[in-house]
Design an enzyme around this catalytic site. Structure first.
Site, PDB file in Angstrom:
ATOM      1  CB  VAL A   1      17.703  27.931  40.052  1.00  0.00           C
ATOM      2  CG1 VAL A   1      18.471  26.995  39.168  1.00  0.00           C
ATOM      3  CG2 VAL A   1      16.624  28.660  39.285  1.00  0.00           C
ATOM      4  CG  ASP A   2      16.675  21.133  40.193  1.00  0.00           C
ATOM      5  OD1 ASP A   2      15.560  21.097  39.650  1.00  0.00           O
ATOM      6  OD2 ASP A   2      17.424  20.133  40.297  1.00  0.00           O
TER       7      ASP A   2
ATOM      8  CG  ASN B   1      20.541  16.604  40.016  1.00  0.00           C
ATOM      9  OD1 ASN B   1      20.076  15.524  39.650  1.00  0.00           O
ATOM     10  ND2 ASN B   1      20.018  17.309  41.012  1.00  0.00           N
TER      11      ASN B   1
ATOM     12  N   GLY C   1      26.287  28.221  40.928  1.00  0.00           N
ATOM     13  CA  GLY C   1      25.893  28.126  42.333  1.00  0.00           C
ATOM     14  C   GLY C   1      26.585  26.931  42.971  1.00  0.00           C
TER      15      GLY C   1
ATOM     16  CG  ASP D   1      12.115  33.505  42.208  1.00  0.00           C
ATOM     17  OD1 ASP D   1      12.341  32.587  41.388  1.00  0.00           O
ATOM     18  OD2 ASP D   1      11.576  33.315  43.304  1.00  0.00           O
TER      19      ASP D   1
HETATM   20  N1  AR6 Z   1      15.974  32.404  40.188  1.00  0.00           N
HETATM   21  C1  AR6 Z   1      17.096  32.701  39.498  1.00  0.00           C
HETATM   22  N2  AR6 Z   1      18.321  32.281  39.863  1.00  0.00           N
HETATM   23  C2  AR6 Z   1      18.422  31.528  40.978  1.00  0.00           C
HETATM   24  C3  AR6 Z   1      17.290  31.164  41.766  1.00  0.00           C
HETATM   25  C4  AR6 Z   1      16.022  31.640  41.323  1.00  0.00           C
HETATM   26  N3  AR6 Z   1      14.900  31.344  41.979  1.00  0.00           N
HETATM   27  N4  AR6 Z   1      17.729  30.411  42.807  1.00  0.00           N
HETATM   28  C5  AR6 Z   1      19.069  30.314  42.707  1.00  0.00           C
HETATM   29  N5  AR6 Z   1      19.492  30.992  41.610  1.00  0.00           N
HETATM   30  P1  AR6 Z   1      22.347  26.559  41.400  1.00  0.00           P
HETATM   31  P2  AR6 Z   1      24.119  24.927  39.679  1.00  0.00           P
HETATM   32  C6  AR6 Z   1      20.856  31.151  41.059  1.00  0.00           C
HETATM   33  O1  AR6 Z   1      23.106  26.150  42.617  1.00  0.00           O
HETATM   34  O2  AR6 Z   1      25.319  25.668  40.163  1.00  0.00           O
HETATM   35  C7  AR6 Z   1      20.895  21.945  42.416  1.00  0.00           C
HETATM   36  O3  AR6 Z   1      20.835  21.289  43.640  1.00  0.00           O
HETATM   37  C8  AR6 Z   1      22.027  30.930  41.979  1.00  0.00           C
HETATM   38  O4  AR6 Z   1      22.269  32.087  42.771  1.00  0.00           O
HETATM   39  O5  AR6 Z   1      20.882  26.588  41.464  1.00  0.00           O
HETATM   40  O6  AR6 Z   1      23.985  24.679  38.214  1.00  0.00           O
HETATM   41  C9  AR6 Z   1      20.690  21.014  41.236  1.00  0.00           C
HETATM   42  O7  AR6 Z   1      19.805  19.964  41.532  1.00  0.00           O
HETATM   43  C10 AR6 Z   1      23.143  30.710  40.968  1.00  0.00           C
HETATM   44  O8  AR6 Z   1      23.645  31.955  40.483  1.00  0.00           O
HETATM   45  O9  AR6 Z   1      22.728  25.607  40.130  1.00  0.00           O
HETATM   46  C11 AR6 Z   1      22.072  20.511  40.979  1.00  0.00           C
HETATM   47  O10 AR6 Z   1      22.393  19.425  41.810  1.00  0.00           O
HETATM   48  C12 AR6 Z   1      22.445  30.010  39.801  1.00  0.00           C
HETATM   49  O11 AR6 Z   1      21.037  30.183  40.053  1.00  0.00           O
HETATM   50  C13 AR6 Z   1      22.941  21.684  41.322  1.00  0.00           C
HETATM   51  O12 AR6 Z   1      22.197  22.479  42.244  1.00  0.00           O
HETATM   52  C14 AR6 Z   1      22.744  28.530  39.683  1.00  0.00           C
HETATM   53  O13 AR6 Z   1      22.911  27.984  40.990  1.00  0.00           O
HETATM   54  C15 AR6 Z   1      23.211  22.549  40.114  1.00  0.00           C
HETATM   55  O14 AR6 Z   1      24.128  23.554  40.447  1.00  0.00           O
END
Ligand code: AR6
Length: 169
Positions: free
Chosen positions: A34-35, A25, A120, A11
């Site tokens: 992750v955001d 975003n 993600g 994490d």
């Molecule tokens: N630590 C590390 N990696 C993580 C964590 C964490 N705590 N939580 C999730 N991931 P995503 P995107 C991974 O969806 O695709 C948001 O709503 C996750 O499994 O977080 O760039 C923003 O506000 C995946 O592999 O980001 C934007 O609207 C990776 O982080 C949108 O999502 C990225 O997944 C951005 O989408």
């Protein structure tokens, strides 16, 4: 060079570093994935600072303090939404990494952790994203001896394996 690059499963909100990167975003107003985790862990002050920054275009990045996170700073990078792969997604993803490193240089930061940006909610296939991320990270490590450590934090074991395979390839 590769000894300054590490891939871990975990994490990212638990990582101690000069900066962690957020997959944000364009509104910089928080979200899921992750955001959401970063904003929850950092506290409301992070959102307040983000909202002073205005919009951040896709492929670009902005820096804030880390507040209650163990990381000193958060670099908010806006990855591309996957649209099939012929709409500049690869270059926009590479640009996130390049702009994050440019901010590190500007602020004299030496250690950073990245999540797998765009793979993600934004739907970028991780098998295609991993080599792009690793290429940009390696290029930065080669160009910038002052970078001490770059960590990629993968949330699942499957994602870690994809990055490990891409690193070996
Ligand atoms: N630590 C590390 N990696 C993580 C964590 C964490 N705590 N939580 C999730 N991931 P995503 P995107 C991974 O969806 O695709 C948001 O709503 C996750 O499994 O977080 O760039 C923003 O506000 C995946 O592999 O980001 C934007 O609207 C990776 O982080 C949108 O999502 C990225 O997944 C951005 O989408």
């Amino acid at each position: 060079m590769t000894e300054r690059l590490e891939l871990i499963q975990g994490d990212i909100t638990h990582v101690t570093a000069d900066a962690i990167v957020n997959a944000a975003n364009s509104s910089l107003g928080g979200g899921g994935g992750v955001d959401g985790a970063i904003h929850r862990a950092a506290g409301r002050e992070l959102l307040a600072e983000c909202l002073t920054l205005g919009r951040c275009p896709t492929g670009q990045a902005r820096i804030t303090k880390g507040y209650r996170l163990p990381a000193a700073h958060v670099i908010h990078a806006v990855g591309p939404v996957w649209q099939g792969g012929r709409n500049g997604e690869d270059e926009l993803l590479a640009s996130c990494y390049r702009n994050a490193f440019a901010l590190m240089e500007k602020h004299g930061l030496r250690t950073v952790a990245f999540p797998s940006i765009s793979t993600g909610v934004y739907g970028f296939p991780i098998e295609r994203a991993a080599p792009i991320a690793l290429r940009e990270i390696r290029a930065a490590l080669e160009r910038r001896p002052e970078l001490e450590r770059v960590t990629v934090v993968l949330f699942s074991e499957k994602d870690l394996k994809v990055y490990q395979q891409a690193l070996g390839a």
